[in-house]
Scaffold this motif. Structure first.
Motif, PDB file in Angstrom:
ATOM      1  N   GLY A  47     -55.135 -32.463  22.991  1.00 32.05           N
ATOM      2  CA  GLY A  47     -54.980 -32.914  21.617  1.00 32.05           C
ATOM      3  C   GLY A  47     -54.892 -34.422  21.543  1.00 32.05           C
ATOM      4  N   ASN A  48     -54.794 -34.936  20.332  1.00 31.65           N
ATOM      5  CA  ASN A  48     -54.812 -36.389  20.140  1.00 31.65           C
ATOM      6  C   ASN A  48     -53.466 -36.969  19.713  1.00 31.65           C
ATOM      7  OD1 ASN A  48     -54.557 -35.557  17.527  1.00 31.65           O
ATOM      8  ND2 ASN A  48     -56.200 -36.841  16.720  1.00 31.65           N
ATOM      9  N   ALA A  49     -52.387 -36.214  19.856  1.00 36.88           N
ATOM     10  CA  ALA A  49     -51.087 -36.681  19.373  1.00 36.88           C
ATOM     11  C   ALA A  49     -50.595 -37.930  20.105  1.00 36.88           C
ATOM     12  CB  ALA A  49     -50.049 -35.570  19.463  1.00 36.88           C
ATOM     13  N   ILE A  50     -50.844 -38.039  21.399  1.00 34.77           N
ATOM     14  CA  ILE A  50     -50.386 -39.224  22.133  1.00 34.77           C
ATOM     15  C   ILE A  50     -51.116 -40.462  21.614  1.00 34.77           C
ATOM     16  CG2 ILE A  50     -50.192 -40.344  24.384  1.00 34.77           C
ATOM     17  CD1 ILE A  50     -50.150 -37.457  25.606  1.00 34.77           C
ATOM     18  N   GLU A  51     -52.425 -40.342  21.461  1.00 32.81           N
ATOM     19  CA  GLU A  51     -53.196 -41.463  20.921  1.00 32.81           C
ATOM     20  C   GLU A  51     -52.727 -41.801  19.513  1.00 32.81           C
ATOM     21  OE1 GLU A  51     -57.468 -41.107  21.357  1.00 32.81           O
ATOM     22  OE2 GLU A  51     -57.221 -40.180  23.329  1.00 32.81           O
ATOM     23  N   LEU A  53     -49.699 -41.353  18.275  1.00 37.03           N
ATOM     24  CA  LEU A  53     -48.399 -42.022  18.375  1.00 37.03           C
ATOM     25  C   LEU A  53     -48.574 -43.496  18.739  1.00 37.03           C
ATOM     26  CD1 LEU A  53     -45.255 -41.950  18.478  1.00 37.03           C
ATOM     27  CD2 LEU A  53     -45.482 -41.378  20.912  1.00 37.03           C
ATOM     28  N   PHE A  54     -49.402 -43.770  19.737  1.00 37.94           N
ATOM     29  CA  PHE A  54     -49.566 -45.144  20.216  1.00 37.94           C
ATOM     30  C   PHE A  54     -50.363 -46.021  19.249  1.00 37.94           C
ATOM     31  CE2 PHE A  54     -49.070 -43.922  24.992  1.00 37.94           C
ATOM     32  CZ  PHE A  54     -47.725 -43.721  24.797  1.00 37.94           C
ATOM     33  N   THR A  55     -50.992 -45.417  18.245  1.00 43.70           N
ATOM     34  CA  THR A  55     -51.735 -46.204  17.244  1.00 43.70           C
ATOM     35  C   THR A  55     -51.097 -46.082  15.860  1.00 43.70           C
ATOM     36  OG1 THR A  55     -53.296 -44.369  16.926  1.00 43.70           O
ATOM     37  CG2 THR A  55     -53.920 -46.088  18.511  1.00 43.70           C
ATOM     38  N   ASN A  56     -49.861 -45.581  15.812  1.00 46.34           N
ATOM     39  CA  ASN A  56     -49.076 -45.473  14.572  1.00 46.34           C
ATOM     40  C   ASN A  56     -49.744 -44.571  13.530  1.00 46.34           C
ATOM     41  OD1 ASN A  56     -47.418 -47.330  15.858  1.00 46.34           O
ATOM     42  ND2 ASN A  56     -48.309 -49.062  14.781  1.00 46.34           N
ATOM     43  N   GLN A  57     -50.389 -43.497  13.992  1.00 48.60           N
ATOM     44  CA  GLN A  57     -51.093 -42.585  13.098  1.00 48.60           C
ATOM     45  C   GLN A  57     -50.654 -41.136  13.276  1.00 48.60           C
ATOM     46  OE1 GLN A  57     -55.380 -43.234  13.291  1.00 48.60           O
ATOM     47  NE2 GLN A  57     -55.017 -45.324  13.949  1.00 48.60           N
ATOM     48  N   VAL A  87     -57.249 -43.474  29.324  1.00 46.81           N
ATOM     49  CA  VAL A  87     -57.352 -44.096  28.013  1.00 46.81           C
ATOM     50  C   VAL A  87     -56.509 -45.355  28.075  1.00 46.81           C
ATOM     51  CG1 VAL A  87     -56.997 -43.814  25.524  1.00 46.81           C
ATOM     52  CG2 VAL A  87     -57.507 -41.796  26.949  1.00 46.81           C
ATOM     53  N   GLN A  88     -57.088 -46.488  27.689  1.00 53.91           N
ATOM     54  CA  GLN A  88     -56.337 -47.742  27.695  1.00 53.91           C
ATOM     55  C   GLN A  88     -56.066 -48.175  26.269  1.00 53.91           C
ATOM     56  OE1 GLN A  88     -57.852 -50.870  30.185  1.00 53.91           O
ATOM     57  NE2 GLN A  88     -56.135 -52.220  29.723  1.00 53.91           N
ATOM     58  N   PHE A  89     -54.799 -48.481  25.992  1.00 54.70           N
ATOM     59  CA  PHE A  89     -54.345 -48.862  24.663  1.00 54.70           C
ATOM     60  C   PHE A  89     -54.090 -50.358  24.516  1.00 54.70           C
ATOM     61  CE2 PHE A  89     -53.157 -44.469  25.322  1.00 54.70           C
ATOM     62  CZ  PHE A  89     -53.621 -43.868  24.175  1.00 54.70           C
ATOM     63  N   VAL A  90     -53.693 -50.998  25.601  1.00 53.66           N
ATOM     64  CA  VAL A  90     -53.301 -52.404  25.554  1.00 53.66           C
ATOM     65  C   VAL A  90     -53.907 -53.135  26.753  1.00 53.66           C
ATOM     66  CG1 VAL A  90     -51.328 -54.006  25.640  1.00 53.66           C
ATOM     67  CG2 VAL A  90     -51.131 -51.860  24.370  1.00 53.66           C
ATOM     68  N   ASP A  91     -54.459 -54.293  26.500  1.00 50.74           N
ATOM     69  CA  ASP A  91     -54.954 -55.183  27.547  1.00 50.74           C
ATOM     70  C   ASP A  91     -53.789 -55.446  28.504  1.00 50.74           C
ATOM     71  OD1 ASP A  91     -55.396 -57.772  28.863  1.00 50.74           O
ATOM     72  OD2 ASP A  91     -57.075 -58.022  27.488  1.00 50.74           O
ATOM     73  N   THR A  92     -54.011 -55.331  29.795  1.00 53.89           N
ATOM     74  CA  THR A  92     -52.902 -55.505  30.744  1.00 53.89           C
ATOM     75  C   THR A  92     -52.393 -56.942  30.797  1.00 53.89           C
ATOM     76  OG1 THR A  92     -54.418 -55.776  32.620  1.00 53.89           O
ATOM     77  CG2 THR A  92     -53.591 -53.550  32.169  1.00 53.89           C
ATOM     78  N   ASP A  93     -53.127 -57.874  30.207  1.00 61.10           N
ATOM     79  CA  ASP A  93     -52.628 -59.244  30.100  1.00 61.10           C
ATOM     80  C   ASP A  93     -51.668 -59.399  28.920  1.00 61.10           C
ATOM     81  OD1 ASP A  93     -54.162 -59.947  32.287  1.00 61.10           O
ATOM     82  OD2 ASP A  93     -55.842 -60.665  31.082  1.00 61.10           O
ATOM     83  N   GLN A  94     -51.547 -58.359  28.100  1.00 65.44           N
ATOM     84  CA  GLN A  94     -50.631 -58.347  26.966  1.00 65.44           C
ATOM     85  C   GLN A  94     -49.392 -57.522  27.317  1.00 65.44           C
ATOM     86  OE1 GLN A  94     -51.580 -60.683  24.670  1.00 65.44           O
ATOM     87  NE2 GLN A  94     -51.896 -59.292  22.973  1.00 65.44           N
ATOM     88  N   ARG A  95     -48.373 -57.636  26.503  1.00 66.23           N
ATOM     89  CA  ARG A  95     -47.132 -56.880  26.685  1.00 66.23           C
ATOM     90  C   ARG A  95     -47.209 -55.612  25.845  1.00 66.23           C
ATOM     91  NH1 ARG A  95     -41.801 -60.133  25.330  1.00 66.23           N
ATOM     92  NH2 ARG A  95     -42.979 -60.495  23.423  1.00 66.23           N
ATOM     93  N   ALA A  96     -47.234 -54.447  26.500  1.00 66.17           N
ATOM     94  CA  ALA A  96     -47.156 -53.163  25.792  1.00 66.17           C
ATOM     95  C   ALA A  96     -45.686 -52.812  25.622  1.00 66.17           C
ATOM     96  CB  ALA A  96     -47.870 -52.070  26.591  1.00 66.17           C
ATOM     97  N   TRP A  97     -45.392 -52.018  24.615  1.00 62.68           N
ATOM     98  CA  TRP A  97     -44.004 -51.662  24.298  1.00 62.68           C
ATOM     99  C   TRP A  97     -43.705 -50.277  24.871  1.00 62.68           C
ATOM    100  CZ3 TRP A  97     -44.711 -53.148  18.458  1.00 62.68           C
ATOM    101  CH2 TRP A  97     -44.987 -54.524  18.388  1.00 62.68           C
ATOM    102  N   HIS A  98     -43.390 -50.234  26.160  1.00 63.09           N
ATOM    103  CA  HIS A  98     -43.254 -48.953  26.858  1.00 63.09           C
ATOM    104  C   HIS A  98     -41.911 -48.714  27.530  1.00 63.09           C
ATOM    105  CE1 HIS A  98     -43.760 -50.630  30.978  1.00 63.09           C
ATOM    106  NE2 HIS A  98     -44.423 -51.580  30.324  1.00 63.09           N
TER     107      HIS A  98
END
Length: 193
Positions: A47-51, A53-57, A87-98
């Protein structure tokens, strides 16, 4: 800005789904990898629930649990699905909120470090504490780690930890179902001559 270098921490082996839940790293340091686990709804895979959640949808009417977490603004750099898809959500040069409220003993600096999102990469495995992870996930995780280590000289196998280790009173993931010895064996076979 004209002189800004573009971020290039997007892994070509991953499908790109951009999360807004990120911001610039304060120092540019990447020296820690935090392994997480997630399943949405809990204990269910696919399913797409994780995606969502991580995209505020995340649609709160799809499952009662979603109403409890839809307000969260979280992300990870990578998600590794049960079949090994990345699946990549955030550029690894950026700070992800994990990592949230967490701390980690940095043996190089001989000190406790907080604000782990500032200098870590977060990888989510689709899973939970009790369901064995799949070979395809371990293989994809090793590929991702090899890529990360090649890009970030400060990152090595001694600087890989779990969400449970850095937030022991709050988190248990990736849990006892994650086979650390098997993962380290696979990783060692790829990074040592």
């Amino acid at each position: 800005m004209e002189n800004e270098q573009p971020l290039d921490g997007w892994w070509e082996s991953a499908r790109k789904v951009v999360s807004p839940n990120c911001d610039p790293r304060p120092t540019g340091e990447v020296s820690l990898l935090v392994i997480h686990a997630i399943s949405l709804p809990p204990g269910q895979f696919s399913g797409n629930a994780i995606e969502a959640l991580f995209t505020n949808q995340l649609a709160v009417d799809k499952h009662p649990f979603f109403a409890e977490i839809a307000h969260l603004r979280v992300s990870a750099h990578l998600l590794i699905r049960r079949d090994g898809e990345c699946v990549q959500f955030v550029d690894t040069d950026q700070r992800a909120w994990h990592a949230g409220r967490s701390n980690w003993w940095d043996a190089r600096q001989l000190s406790w470090r907080r604000a782990l999102n500032d200098f870590s990469v977060g990888i989510e495995l689709e899973g939970n504490d009790v369901t064995p992870y799949r070979k395809a996930q371990y293989d994809a995780l090793v590929e991702a780690v090899v890529w990360l280590m090649a890009r970030n000289p400060q990152l090595d196998s001694s600087r890989i930890t779990s969400h449970a280790h850095v937030a022991p009173l709050r988190k248990t993931d990736p849990g006892p179902a994650f086979d650390w010895a098997y993962f380290q064996q696979l990783l060692t076979s790829r990074v040592e001559p």
